[in-house]
Motif scaffolding. Sequence first.
Motif, PDB file in Angstrom:
ATOM      1  N   PHE A  66      53.094  32.071  28.212  1.00  0.00           N
ATOM      2  CA  PHE A  66      54.474  32.240  27.761  1.00  0.00           C
ATOM      3  C   PHE A  66      55.172  30.886  27.783  1.00  0.00           C
ATOM      4  O   PHE A  66      54.752  29.961  28.496  1.00  0.00           O
ATOM      5  CB  PHE A  66      55.237  33.189  28.693  1.00  0.00           C
ATOM      6  CG  PHE A  66      54.615  34.538  28.870  1.00  0.00           C
ATOM      7  CD1 PHE A  66      54.856  35.555  27.966  1.00  0.00           C
ATOM      8  CD2 PHE A  66      53.788  34.796  29.957  1.00  0.00           C
ATOM      9  CE1 PHE A  66      54.281  36.815  28.135  1.00  0.00           C
ATOM     10  CE2 PHE A  66      53.217  36.039  30.140  1.00  0.00           C
ATOM     11  CZ  PHE A  66      53.458  37.060  29.224  1.00  0.00           C
ATOM     12  N   GLU A  99      54.167  41.938  29.720  1.00  0.00           N
ATOM     13  CA  GLU A  99      54.310  41.648  28.300  1.00  0.00           C
ATOM     14  C   GLU A  99      55.331  40.538  28.048  1.00  0.00           C
ATOM     15  O   GLU A  99      55.519  40.116  26.898  1.00  0.00           O
ATOM     16  CB  GLU A  99      54.729  42.903  27.539  1.00  0.00           C
ATOM     17  CG  GLU A  99      53.764  44.068  27.692  1.00  0.00           C
ATOM     18  CD  GLU A  99      52.391  43.756  27.142  1.00  0.00           C
ATOM     19  OE1 GLU A  99      52.313  43.049  26.102  1.00  0.00           O
ATOM     20  OE2 GLU A  99      51.397  44.200  27.740  1.00  0.00           O
ATOM     21  N   GLY A 100      56.013  40.100  29.098  1.00  0.00           N
ATOM     22  CA  GLY A 100      57.055  39.091  28.939  1.00  0.00           C
ATOM     23  C   GLY A 100      58.420  39.671  28.660  1.00  0.00           C
ATOM     24  O   GLY A 100      59.381  38.922  28.445  1.00  0.00           O
ATOM     25  N   ARG A 148      47.688  35.358  30.432  1.00  0.00           N
ATOM     26  CA  ARG A 148      48.612  35.295  29.309  1.00  0.00           C
ATOM     27  C   ARG A 148      49.417  34.012  29.393  1.00  0.00           C
ATOM     28  O   ARG A 148      49.559  33.417  30.469  1.00  0.00           O
ATOM     29  CB  ARG A 148      49.528  36.531  29.301  1.00  0.00           C
ATOM     30  CG  ARG A 148      48.729  37.810  29.066  1.00  0.00           C
ATOM     31  CD  ARG A 148      49.583  39.044  29.023  1.00  0.00           C
ATOM     32  NE  ARG A 148      48.758  40.215  28.720  1.00  0.00           N
ATOM     33  CZ  ARG A 148      49.200  41.451  28.682  1.00  0.00           C
ATOM     34  NH1 ARG A 148      50.491  41.707  28.927  1.00  0.00           N
ATOM     35  NH2 ARG A 148      48.389  42.450  28.397  1.00  0.00           N
ATOM     36  N   ARG A 162      55.757  34.352  23.676  1.00  0.00           N
ATOM     37  CA  ARG A 162      54.362  34.452  24.093  1.00  0.00           C
ATOM     38  C   ARG A 162      53.464  33.644  23.155  1.00  0.00           C
ATOM     39  O   ARG A 162      53.713  33.589  21.941  1.00  0.00           O
ATOM     40  CB  ARG A 162      53.925  35.915  24.101  1.00  0.00           C
ATOM     41  CG  ARG A 162      52.549  36.142  24.704  1.00  0.00           C
ATOM     42  CD  ARG A 162      52.315  37.622  24.937  1.00  0.00           C
ATOM     43  NE  ARG A 162      50.923  37.886  25.267  1.00  0.00           N
ATOM     44  CZ  ARG A 162      50.432  39.098  25.470  1.00  0.00           C
ATOM     45  NH1 ARG A 162      51.238  40.165  25.364  1.00  0.00           N
ATOM     46  NH2 ARG A 162      49.153  39.267  25.761  1.00  0.00           N
ATOM     47  N   TYR A 163      52.426  33.039  23.736  1.00  0.00           N
ATOM     48  CA  TYR A 163      51.479  32.230  22.980  1.00  0.00           C
ATOM     49  C   TYR A 163      50.080  32.838  23.050  1.00  0.00           C
ATOM     50  O   TYR A 163      49.731  33.559  23.996  1.00  0.00           O
ATOM     51  CB  TYR A 163      51.429  30.803  23.530  1.00  0.00           C
ATOM     52  CG  TYR A 163      52.744  30.075  23.493  1.00  0.00           C
ATOM     53  CD1 TYR A 163      53.417  29.847  22.297  1.00  0.00           C
ATOM     54  CD2 TYR A 163      53.328  29.603  24.659  1.00  0.00           C
ATOM     55  CE1 TYR A 163      54.629  29.177  22.256  1.00  0.00           C
ATOM     56  CE2 TYR A 163      54.538  28.914  24.636  1.00  0.00           C
ATOM     57  CZ  TYR A 163      55.182  28.710  23.434  1.00  0.00           C
ATOM     58  OH  TYR A 163      56.378  28.049  23.411  1.00  0.00           O
TER      59      TYR A 163
END
Length: 380
Positions: free
Chosen positions: A65, A98-99, A63, A125-126
Motif C-alpha cells: 500500500f 484490504e486497505g 500486500r 494499493r499496489y
Amino acid sequence: MLSRLSPSHYLDADVFAREQTHVFRKLWLFAAFRTALSEPNAFATRELGGLPVLLQNCEGEIRAFENLCPHRQMPLQKEAFGQARMVCPYHGWVFDPEGQVKTIPHEQRLYAYPPEERAGLCLKRYAVRVVGELVFVNLDKNPLPFDEQFTPELQQALADITSHFGAQAIHADLPARYNWKLNYENVLDYNHVPYIHPKTFQPLLREGISDARQGQPAAEAAPAQDGAELPPPPTAGLAAQSFWTRSPIRIEAWPWHGLVERYGEGDLYYNFFLYPNVNFISLGGLTFLLQQFHPVAPDRTEVRFTLCAAREKRRLAGLPAILWGHLKSEVAVLHEDLGHLEALQAALHRDAPRANHGIYEDRLTAVADTYLGLMGEERS
C-alpha cells in the motif's frame, strides 16, 4: 562506439523526474525478502519510485500500500521493519487487510463523513509478485506483465536459489554521491575488477568473471571455463536485460559452512542482474547478498544491502556475527567502487563527451537502448 547516453542523463533534474515516472513507477521493483514478512502483521517500509510504500503481512498474504493515511497523510508504519497492525499513529484510524478504513475513533462526533465519502477512505494499493523469497512491487495502476520484465527461466532460477535463504537477514543503507545508473553499469562491467578490487575481490576469482566476448565480435561466444556458465549475448528488449551467471571462486572453508543447507554445487559465484537496479549475488550458495541502487537525486544514490546465510541445519548462535562480518567485507568492496564512481560523477558536466565503449561493453549499450525506450527517447 559512443555511449547512447549523454551527460545530461546523469545530471539533469528533469531527466531524473522522468525516470521516476517512466522507469521506476512502471517496472517491477524489488522491495523486501519474504522472510522479513513471514509473521502476522509483519511489515516493511520502503521508498520506491519516489513514493512511500508499506509492505504488510495481511492474514498470511503480503500486500503493498501507499504508506499514507488518507486522513492527514501520516505514515501508518514509521520503522523500516516491524510487526504491528495497520493503525495510523496520528489519530488512531484502523485499516483492514484490504486497505479500507475499518474504524475511526469518535467517527460520528468528530468527522461525520457522508456515506459515499466514507466508502472511499482507503489506502492506495499496489501490485505484488513474490518469486521464491523475493518480493517485488509495481506502482502502476496497470502493471506490466511480470514475464515481460523477467523471463520464466530467470524466475525459476531465483526461486531455486532463494529457497535456501535462512530466516535471519541484516540490512544496511549506504549513501553515495553519484547517479544510480553508474552503479548498475559498474556491476555489468567485469573489466574494472582487476583495477579497482585487486586485493579484495580479484584474488577470489579462479577464472575471472567474463562475458566471453572480450576481443571477439559480439555475435561470437567462447566456451565456458571450468564450471562457468556464460550469460546469453546482449539483445534488445526489457526481459533480456535481466540474467544470471555463475563462475568458479575461491572460498575459504569455515566450520559453519557444514551447518547450513548450501545452494548449488560448491565454490561458485552466482551473479543475478535484475533490471533496473538490483545486483543479487551468492558466494558458494552459503551467503546471499542483494544490492539495490535506489535513486535519490540526479547525483545521489542509496545503496541498500540485504544479506542472509543459507538455511541452518541447526541453530547457529554466532550467525549474527557471521553475517555482520560478511556484510562488512561487502561494504568494503563497494567503498572501493564508490570512490571512483563519485569522482566520475563529480567530473561530469553538460558539455562533457560521451563515453567511448569497447566491444566488451555491449551490455551497457543494450541496457541504454532499453532505458531510452522506457523514457520515450530516440536512440542517439
